[in-house]
Design a protein around this motif. Structure first.
Motif, PDB file in Angstrom:
ATOM      1  N   LYS A   6       0.821  -1.212   0.000  1.00 39.74           N
ATOM      2  CA  LYS A   6       0.000   0.000   0.000  1.00 39.74           C
ATOM      3  C   LYS A   6       0.860   1.269   0.000  1.00 39.74           C
ATOM      4  O   LYS A   6       0.444   2.310  -0.492  1.00 39.74           O
ATOM      5  N   ASP A   7       2.078   1.174   0.572  1.00 39.82           N
ATOM      6  CA  ASP A   7       2.955   2.348   0.596  1.00 39.82           C
ATOM      7  C   ASP A   7       3.784   2.486  -0.684  1.00 39.82           C
ATOM      8  O   ASP A   7       4.583   3.414  -0.812  1.00 39.82           O
ATOM      9  N   GLY A   8       3.633   1.536  -1.591  1.00 40.00           N
ATOM     10  CA  GLY A   8       4.378   1.628  -2.842  1.00 40.00           C
ATOM     11  C   GLY A   8       5.730   0.933  -2.818  1.00 40.00           C
ATOM     12  O   GLY A   8       6.439   0.960  -3.806  1.00 40.00           O
ATOM     13  N   ASN A   9       6.114   0.332  -1.674  1.00 37.14           N
ATOM     14  CA  ASN A   9       7.368  -0.427  -1.646  1.00 37.14           C
ATOM     15  C   ASN A   9       7.154  -1.802  -2.246  1.00 37.14           C
ATOM     16  O   ASN A   9       6.113  -2.416  -2.034  1.00 37.14           O
ATOM     17  N   MET A  10       8.141  -2.287  -2.968  1.00 32.94           N
ATOM     18  CA  MET A  10       8.043  -3.642  -3.475  1.00 32.94           C
ATOM     19  C   MET A  10       8.458  -4.597  -2.355  1.00 32.94           C
ATOM     20  O   MET A  10       9.587  -4.514  -1.865  1.00 32.94           O
ATOM     21  N   ILE A  11       7.564  -5.466  -1.926  1.00 34.67           N
ATOM     22  CA  ILE A  11       7.956  -6.464  -0.927  1.00 34.67           C
ATOM     23  C   ILE A  11       7.494  -7.841  -1.400  1.00 34.67           C
ATOM     24  O   ILE A  11       6.616  -7.951  -2.253  1.00 34.67           O
ATOM     25  N   THR A  12       8.140  -8.869  -0.860  1.00 33.28           N
ATOM     26  CA  THR A  12       7.816 -10.227  -1.264  1.00 33.28           C
ATOM     27  C   THR A  12       6.331 -10.475  -1.012  1.00 33.28           C
ATOM     28  O   THR A  12       5.830 -10.214   0.074  1.00 33.28           O
ATOM     29  N   PHE A  13       5.642 -10.956  -2.043  1.00 37.36           N
ATOM     30  CA  PHE A  13       4.202 -11.133  -1.914  1.00 37.36           C
ATOM     31  C   PHE A  13       3.891 -12.275  -0.965  1.00 37.36           C
ATOM     32  O   PHE A  13       4.543 -13.320  -0.971  1.00 37.36           O
ATOM     33  N   SER A  14       2.887 -12.049  -0.141  1.00 34.58           N
ATOM     34  CA  SER A  14       2.436 -13.091   0.774  1.00 34.58           C
ATOM     35  C   SER A  14       0.927 -13.198   0.681  1.00 34.58           C
ATOM     36  O   SER A  14       0.207 -12.206   0.830  1.00 34.58           O
ATOM     37  N   PHE A  15       0.455 -14.402   0.406  1.00 33.91           N
ATOM     38  CA  PHE A  15      -0.977 -14.608   0.181  1.00 33.91           C
ATOM     39  C   PHE A  15      -1.794 -14.283   1.430  1.00 33.91           C
ATOM     40  O   PHE A  15      -2.879 -13.737   1.361  1.00 33.91           O
ATOM     41  N   ASN A  16      -1.235 -14.619   2.575  1.00 34.74           N
ATOM     42  CA  ASN A  16      -1.961 -14.387   3.820  1.00 34.74           C
ATOM     43  C   ASN A  16      -2.048 -12.909   4.168  1.00 34.74           C
ATOM     44  O   ASN A  16      -2.910 -12.493   4.918  1.00 34.74           O
ATOM     45  N   ASP A  17      -1.121 -12.158   3.639  1.00 37.98           N
ATOM     46  CA  ASP A  17      -1.038 -10.740   3.980  1.00 37.98           C
ATOM     47  C   ASP A  17      -1.601  -9.904   2.832  1.00 37.98           C
ATOM     48  O   ASP A  17      -1.212  -8.766   2.616  1.00 37.98           O
ATOM     49  N   LEU A  18      -2.551 -10.507   2.120  1.00 38.52           N
ATOM     50  CA  LEU A  18      -3.112  -9.961   0.883  1.00 38.52           C
ATOM     51  C   LEU A  18      -3.504  -8.499   0.983  1.00 38.52           C
ATOM     52  O   LEU A  18      -3.200  -7.701   0.084  1.00 38.52           O
ATOM     53  N   ASP A  19      -4.152  -8.145   2.100  1.00 39.16           N
ATOM     54  CA  ASP A  19      -4.714  -6.794   2.211  1.00 39.16           C
ATOM     55  C   ASP A  19      -3.640  -5.727   2.220  1.00 39.16           C
ATOM     56  O   ASP A  19      -3.916  -4.553   2.022  1.00 39.16           O
TER      57      ASP A  19
END
Lengths: 753, 753
Positions: free
Chosen positions: B163-176
């Protein structure tokens, strides 16, 4: 040759001076220590052994009882209070001693103790402090409660055995998954506990602008976020901090390590437990290196005694220790296809590569075993000496001094590097100047031949030695200042850069002469003589300082201690503690090994017995070093480490230099010269061929290094397991707050029902 | 020189043959495709456009409408059902087409579609399948539901903007925490969605021993854990799989990319979106490289036109494109302090280092931007071709084929490496044989002088070309088999090893002659002539094949398409799709750049205009390559990648070789030779000096490479943020089950209340 002799004498004298200085300082320190403690006892007027109800004074446990004895003496009730219920224990283990200046006010000491005991949010260290005998006594004994130890274990990124016995990164929240978390003495090694105390002390930072009580003027002003410990050291409130020794464990370790008669093997795990990571890695490397010397030693013996020798017509054929002359005419061995020199040169190149690759594997295995595979120094607080504008660290989000990396890189590249190169240039210049002066002097002497010119002919050597010494002293100072100025954030990075600077210079100093003989004078006989005499002489000096002197000191020291005890029966354990000189660090030990390794891999082909001599030397070296660190010096703090750091790189670089050097020496070998003469090749063509061979060999070395994996398969799997777990943990990171909100919503709805 | 001419002709002919082959195959394919689809339409007897109530048949959208048009045609109701409620959407986007063999039974197709739609626990791919026009129609259209896409994004370790525009490793559980997770077309690029479909298809594994319906005999047996997709490709049920093109986006991309008049810059983000990681990295590198050519081009022009030239007394002074003779006598330029050759040689060395270091930084920045900084290929399922005994992967705990690393390492080191070296030896042997035969023939011709011997004197060239071609073909085959046999677990590792093998050989083939001239014949004039004619000729051939041929083909192809449309108005989008030949991969493109870079960094000092020619070539090369990939070939699958992989290393190695080569060329420079002659140095001494200079330069190059950080500070901070988050996630991993147990206990106690 006179230059060399003077060099040797100078080296020997320097060694002896060093040892004497250490001894003198040790006794001076001891005396001063005793005096200061007597003063304190006089002023406090509290005879030791008399217990006052309000606070426990320290009884005088026998030094043999070590920390355990001390623990009984320093009763739990006089320690600062712990806030956390799980940390209250019947017995507190004293770990570290802080030595304060004589003139420190009691309120300063009290403030410092309060800071040490305060929790980390309020800028404290979260440790336990004990005033020792008295509030005005110039020492503070520090211990660590369980929670602080566990949290710091997580901060440092140490791995610990889980219930299944796998080493995984320790996590405080996942505590139950780890074995022996209830017994800190089992969970962390003594060295780790003591390092954690130092780490906690050094991370104390003022939370707001304040004054240090009892210190007048600007010296007592603490700015917000200033490092408290560094400040107190700067204003000379804290004189020294050192870990307490555990005499019982130390004696057990000594029995296992150097008192036994066994030739091979060291109790590496016990060393790691007692002395910590960096020391354990040094001894592991020494051990591995000694083992690795066996093949070249065997080959050296074989070449010396079984292969027909160069100069087999010489008189000193029977004595391999006397450097033989290499005949300038190749007829002597032209009937055999290969000479010992060629065998040795090729073997050296392969051996140095394989040795370093295998050591990397061993190092990875040890690092896993000792739980230092996932250290997280870069996410910790910066080291105390780090300067910078206060700001939010973008990675960790903490308020701390910041300093851009590119600035450091620019300082390293545009200032430090040229300065270091300048000094190396000065070393070479000095050497060339010496050779020039010597030639002038000797021709002058030959022309006149008087006693005055004979004495004057020693002048260049003396001037050169003075010059080298001065240069060395200036350089050490400059290297220290440059590294400080480079402003490294992490302690390891600081150490690496400092070590690298000193290392390159020392290496140049040691090898410039040999390189000069090999590559400019191109005189294999001279190289051979110089190498062998250098080896034998330095071994003798080494044996003297590392085996004989410690033995003498021990007898002397032993009686001194006895005398101390009889003289002052109340002298307590802590006193004996502080009376030893601080450990000078592993730099000197590593550089000795590196120079050895250099002799062996760069030049050993001209003197095949190098490996044998080094092997013999190392076997005593291990005992000597072990004895030194156990008995002659104060116990050092030793951070957990995952390898040898910059030394690893230094040894590897030497491996590449060895290819160049061996190719060159091969080219100079009489046998090869005979072959090329027979083939009618011009010197330029021969050099070009040698260069091509060198390039191919470097390529092969790279391929070999690439082919041997840097860590054993099982370590790789374990490491990948840790990484996989970490990845999974990120993906399973359900927002805990969300879960709690859901739960409380359920609970609320139930209430409403 | 005749050898060279024949070489050029042969290269030209080979290029033309390649292009023609591609074109012919393209049209043959198109014809066959059209025929097969006509057959299917005849057998199915379902006129397109007539809707049956039970399933939606495909209408014929215009190719311009692309995937969107297709989406309207392939209505959601005829897709296989989704089990997950969040994945139901009104519109399904067709992503990938599976081309089946003509003789595939309808029940096999149905079974395959069921497997594709089945969830991953039951061995399926968790995708959506569409039978196309008919159950017996030889194609399956595949799409992906939202959950599968999201889970695969996590599996691949892709980074996405939070949401802040940083690229971070995608996590399905942390979808929101991530932006635009509701719109898959925004969240993942088209190339990523298509690659995920391929990834899912390739990870289908049989959960138990079973038979494939409709396939008789042993061919139809599927063992437990066998890769279904690979099996179906082996038994020729699946002929081909390719991503569908999106004509609209492709046209937009084309307008931005090659149709505009602008000389610089490419729409790299759009390329990444449409074509994916590997293609985008190639074009980024091409772009960066073209920019980087400006300084050497300017220097080259300066040296050619402003510095007093060698051979200024020559007649062809005015025309810099005609290779000038380097005077063997140094008087011509002995009045100037430096010659152009020296300036160029030194500049080349610095430039190649700085260029590669800056590219590394650019590459790191792109990798962050495109979310491929934390790829996790080694934790994924092994690639389909991987063989091994079934077992539990110790890292991930999954049941999969296992193959010990050391075995692979042994195969690489003890078999592949020697075989590759053997072939390289054969190349050198061939070249030496050619030179020998040529010398024999020419002396023979001189002796007799008849027409027959004149014709015969071409024989060595012809034999050598045939030999080189045969060797090349055998080698390609051997390299493929060796890499297969090495049994790499990861696709990237397989590709790297294969590329490396072919690369080394190709490089040797290209440079052996130039090296021979430079280092053995030591003839700078010949080197200069050969380099310039090689450059000019290869550029001409290149321009012809990459600019002129595509232009012709486009006109031809355009009319063919038009004709196709008029001829068969119902030919659908999918047909046009399959009619293009498959994309041949980026190997040829990269090797072209590498050979260019080699000419420039290794030999450009003898012909300063190299960079200018390459710069001109690259500007057209960008357009040509762009046009080719957009228009002439089928869209390739392109995995997310974090850099150029093994090509990066190849360019860097070339940088080191360039130091050696330039030092050597410097040594041969007339100016340097004059200087050394004046100084009265022996050839051997001069060579030794050159070697020393070379070693120092390599050291400086290493220091320079070390000084320039491999990634920009901001990328390092972002990467460390990701690592820190991952570390924190591990430490915050509260056992969720514990929390749930506690919660439920609370709830229970509330109930009891």
């Amino acid at each position: 040759m006179c230059f060399l002799c003077v060099c040797y004498v100078s080296v020997g004298v320097q060694y002896c001076v060093c040892v004497c200085e250490e001894l003198i300082s040790s006794f001076a320190f001891r005396k001063q220590w005793r005096r200061s403690s007597v003063v304190i006892q006089n002023t406090s007027k509290t005879p030791t052994g008399v217990h006052s109800p309000s606070r426990e004074t320290m009884s005088s446990p026998k030094p043999q009882e070590g920390i355990c004895g001390l623990a009984q003496a320093v009763g739990p009730e006089s320690w600062s209070k712990v806030s956390c219920p799980c940390c209250i224990s019947a017995q507190v283990e004293p770990l570290v001693l802080i030595q304060l200046a004589d003139n420190v006010q009691p309120n300063t000491k009290q403030w410092l103790m309060a800071m040490i005991s305060a929790n980390q949010k309020s800028g404290g260290a979260g440790l336990l402090a004990h005033p020792g005998e008295d509030a005005s006594w110039g020492r503070i004994v520090v211990a660590a409660p369980r929670c602080t130890l566990l949290k710091a274990t997580e901060d440092l990124g140490l791995c610990k055995a889980d219930k299944d016995g796998n080493m995984i990164t320790f996590s405080f929240n996942d505590l139950d998954n780890f074995s022996s978390v209830d017994d800190m003495q089992k969970f962390l090694t003594l060295a780790q506990r003591q390092y954690i105390v130092k780490y906690q002390l050094e991370s104390m930072r003022a939370v707001r602008d304040q004054r240090i009580p009892g210190i007048a003027g600007d010296k007592g002003v603490l700015k917000s976020r200033q490092n408290i410990f560094q400040k107190l050291q700067k204003v000379r409130v804290i004189l020294d901090v050192f870990p307490l020794r555990d005499e019982k464990k130390l004696q057990a370790l000594g029995r296992e390590w150097y008192s036994q008669k066994r030739l091979w093997g060291q109790p590496l795990d016990s060393i790691h437990t007692y002395f910590g990571g960096s020391v354990a890695f040094y001894f592991s490397f020494l051990d591995f290196y000694t083992w690795a010397l066996v093949p070249p030693a065997v080959l050296g013996l074989f070449v010396t005694f079984f292969l027909p020798k160069w100069g087999s017509t010489d008189g000193n054929k029977g004595d391999p220790f006397v450097p033989e002359a290499i005949p300038q005419s190749p007829e002597a061995d032209s009937d055999q296809p290969v000479s010992g020199l060629m065998v040795q040169a090729i073997f050296s190149m392969i051996w140095s590569t394989v040795f370093m690759e295998l050591w990397k594997r061993r190092s990875a295995a040890l690092s896993y075993r000792w739980g230092s595979i996932t250290l997280t120094e870069r996410f910790q607080e910066p080291r105390p000496g780090f300067q910078g504008d206060l700001g939010i660290n973008p990675v960790t989000g903490r308020l701390e001094p910041l300093f851009p990396d590119w600035k450091r890189q620019v300082r390293v590249g545009l200032v430090s590097l040229p300065v270091v190169l300048l000094f190396l240039g000065l070393v070479v210049l000095g050497m060339l100047g010496f050779y020039y002066c010597e030639a002038v002097m000797s021709s002058f002497h030959k022309a006149s031949g008087s006693i005055i010119t004979a004495i004057l002919s020693y002048l260049p050597s003396i001037i050169h030695i003075v010059y080298t010494n001065m240069l060395g002293n200036i350089y050490r100072n400059v290297a220290q200042r440059l590294t400080d100025w480079e402003n490294h954030r992490e302690e390891s990075s600081y150490q690496n850069h400092h070590t690298l600077k000193v290392l390159v210079f020392t290496f140049f100093n040691n090898f410039a002469v040999l390189f000069h003989i090999a590559f400019f004078k191109q005189d294999l006989n001279l190289l051979r003589k110089r190498l062998s005499s250098l080896l034998i002489l330095s071994q003798a000096v080494n044996q003297f300082t590392e085996v004989f002197v410690p033995y003498i000191v021990d007898r002397f020291y032993g009686s001194a201690e006895k005398e101390l005890k009889e003289d002052d029966p109340e002298a307590d354990h802590l006193q004996a503690e502080g009376s030893l000189p601080p450990f000078p660090g592993l730099f000197a030990e590593y550089i000795e090994l590196l120079v050895q390794f250099g002799y062996l891999s760069l030049f050993s082909c001209v003197y095949p017995l190098t490996a044998v001599l080094l092997l013999l030397n190392n076997i005593t070296e291990i005992r000597g070093d072990a004895y030194k660190i156990c008995r002659l010096f104060r116990k050092p703090f030793s951070p957990p480490e995952s390898g040898m750091g910059v030394w690893q790189a230094a040894f590897e670089v030497l491996g590449f230099v060895s290819v160049v050097s061996n190719c060159w020496l091969l080219l100079l070998a009489p046998r090869v010269q005979a072959l090329t003469d027979d083939a009618g090749l011009s010197p330029a063509t021969v050099v070009i061929c040698a260069v091509m061979v060198e390039h191919v060999l470097i390529l092969l070395k790279l391929i070999l290094a690439f082919m041997i994996p840097d860590e054993p398969d099982w370590v790789r799997i374990k490491r990948e397991q840790i990484e996989y777990c970490s990845m999974k943990a990120v993906s399973q990171k359900v927002s805990i707050t969300m879960l709690i909100i859901t739960c409380s919503a359920h609970v609320t709805s139930l209430y409403l029902l």
